[in-house]
Enzyme design. Structure first.
Site, PDB file in Angstrom:
ATOM      1  N   GLU A 140      80.210 -13.887 121.986  1.00 15.95           N
ATOM      2  CA  GLU A 140      79.435 -12.645 122.051  1.00 15.95           C
ATOM      3  C   GLU A 140      80.263 -11.558 122.726  1.00 15.95           C
ATOM      4  O   GLU A 140      80.534 -11.623 123.924  1.00 15.95           O
ATOM      5  CB  GLU A 140      78.133 -12.856 122.822  1.00 15.95           C
ATOM      6  CG  GLU A 140      77.317 -11.583 122.975  1.00 15.95           C
ATOM      7  CD  GLU A 140      76.133 -11.723 123.919  1.00 15.95           C
ATOM      8  OE1 GLU A 140      75.660 -10.694 124.428  1.00 15.95           O
ATOM      9  OE2 GLU A 140      75.688 -12.871 124.159  1.00 15.95           O
TER      10      GLU A 140
ATOM     11  N   ARG B 179      79.841  -2.903 125.619  1.00 16.98           N
ATOM     12  CA  ARG B 179      79.840  -2.192 126.897  1.00 16.98           C
ATOM     13  C   ARG B 179      81.145  -1.449 127.139  1.00 16.98           C
ATOM     14  O   ARG B 179      81.312  -0.825 128.193  1.00 16.98           O
ATOM     15  CB  ARG B 179      79.598  -3.180 128.049  1.00 16.98           C
ATOM     16  CG  ARG B 179      78.280  -3.923 127.959  1.00 16.98           C
ATOM     17  CD  ARG B 179      78.101  -4.861 129.120  1.00 16.98           C
ATOM     18  NE  ARG B 179      76.965  -5.757 128.925  1.00 16.98           N
ATOM     19  CZ  ARG B 179      76.613  -6.706 129.778  1.00 16.98           C
ATOM     20  NH1 ARG B 179      77.309  -6.898 130.883  1.00 16.98           N
ATOM     21  NH2 ARG B 179      75.573  -7.474 129.526  1.00 16.98           N
TER      22      ARG B 179
ATOM     23  N   THR C  90      74.628  -6.651 123.547  1.00 20.20           N
ATOM     24  CA  THR C  90      74.209  -5.347 124.063  1.00 20.20           C
ATOM     25  C   THR C  90      73.976  -4.369 122.919  1.00 20.20           C
ATOM     26  O   THR C  90      74.325  -3.190 122.996  1.00 20.20           O
ATOM     27  CB  THR C  90      75.229  -4.770 125.072  1.00 20.20           C
ATOM     28  OG1 THR C  90      75.761  -5.830 125.881  1.00 20.20           O
ATOM     29  CG2 THR C  90      74.555  -3.775 126.017  1.00 20.20           C
TER      30      THR C  90
ATOM     31  N   LYS D 123      66.849 -14.837 123.233  1.00 20.51           N
ATOM     32  CA  LYS D 123      67.579 -14.858 124.487  1.00 20.51           C
ATOM     33  C   LYS D 123      66.552 -14.696 125.602  1.00 20.51           C
ATOM     34  O   LYS D 123      65.651 -13.861 125.489  1.00 20.51           O
ATOM     35  CB  LYS D 123      68.604 -13.710 124.526  1.00 20.51           C
ATOM     36  CG  LYS D 123      69.380 -13.633 125.824  1.00 20.51           C
ATOM     37  CD  LYS D 123      70.582 -12.710 125.720  1.00 20.51           C
ATOM     38  CE  LYS D 123      70.208 -11.260 125.781  1.00 20.51           C
ATOM     39  NZ  LYS D 123      71.397 -10.395 126.013  1.00 20.51           N
TER      40      LYS D 123
END
Length: 204
Positions: free
Chosen positions: A41, A45, A68, A128
């Site tokens: 993953e 960011r 994200t 998640k």
């Protein structure tokens, strides 16, 4: 399209990666895959995140996803860069619909019963649990799992190498997300591979 369950069961840990230099992308991905962790993953960011996804996607055996992801534009850009699954910190209908439109597996973040119910309404069963420790830890996930027997989780947020096994022991947990595998800075490939091997051995 692969199912998100297939990706979650590739290995017991999905590395959560914040990569600041695209030159580090392939060495990191190669080290993780060599250690037995294939689902990676890459969080959105950093400004170079999409480039990192594209580079990691070239590594044989790697199944690279974007984390994200906050909206449909992020999702489409990630898929265009080579992401094969999407992870979001929360759950919105817009992101879920965008994932369907792009035919890409989605692992949305949930922290409470309402989140899970919203996901079930959207046809989702895999989530998640985020932020795992701050949202109540193992007792909270045990309590949430009880009324949602069909739901499966990837707890992420605050999980460490020495606590991952306890999370993986929960029947509703297929894998955990971990940021401990790749520290910031220039990657130490041998150390990353060693940590990946330890993580891959946590659960068969």
């Amino acid at each position: 399209m692969a199912r998100i369950e297939d990706i979650m069961t590739l290995a017991p840990v999905i590395p959560v990666l914040v990569i600041h230099d695209p030159a580090h992308a392939r060495p990191v991905a190669e080290a993780l895959v060599a250690g037995g962790l294939r689902a990676l993953e890459v969080t959105l960011r950093t400004e170079c995140a999409l480039e990192v996804i594209a580079e990691m996607a070239k590594v044989e055996g790697a199944v690279v996803g974007a984390g994200t992801v906050l909206n449909g534009d992020d999702l489409k850009s990630s898929v265009d860069a080579g992401a094969r699954f999407i992870v979001s910190p929360g759950l919105t209908a817009n992101v879920a619909h965008a994932a369907n439109a792009c035919d890409v597996p989605l692992l949305p973040g949930t922290a409470n019963a309402s989140d899970i119910m919203r996901g079930l309404d959207l046809g989702l069963t895999h989530f998640k649990f985020f932020p795992a420790v701050a949202a109540g830890g193992i007792p909270a996930l045990k309590a949430l799992s009880a009324p949602f027997g069909q739901a499966r989780f990837c707890p992420t947020g605050g999980i460490k190498a020495d606590t991952a096994a306890e999370w993986l022991g929960l029947p509703s947990v297929l894998c955990v997300g971990g940021s401990w595998l790749v520290p910031t800075g220039t990657p130490d490939v041998a150390a990353i591979t060693a940590r990946a091997k330890q993580a891959a051995a946590l659960k068969v």
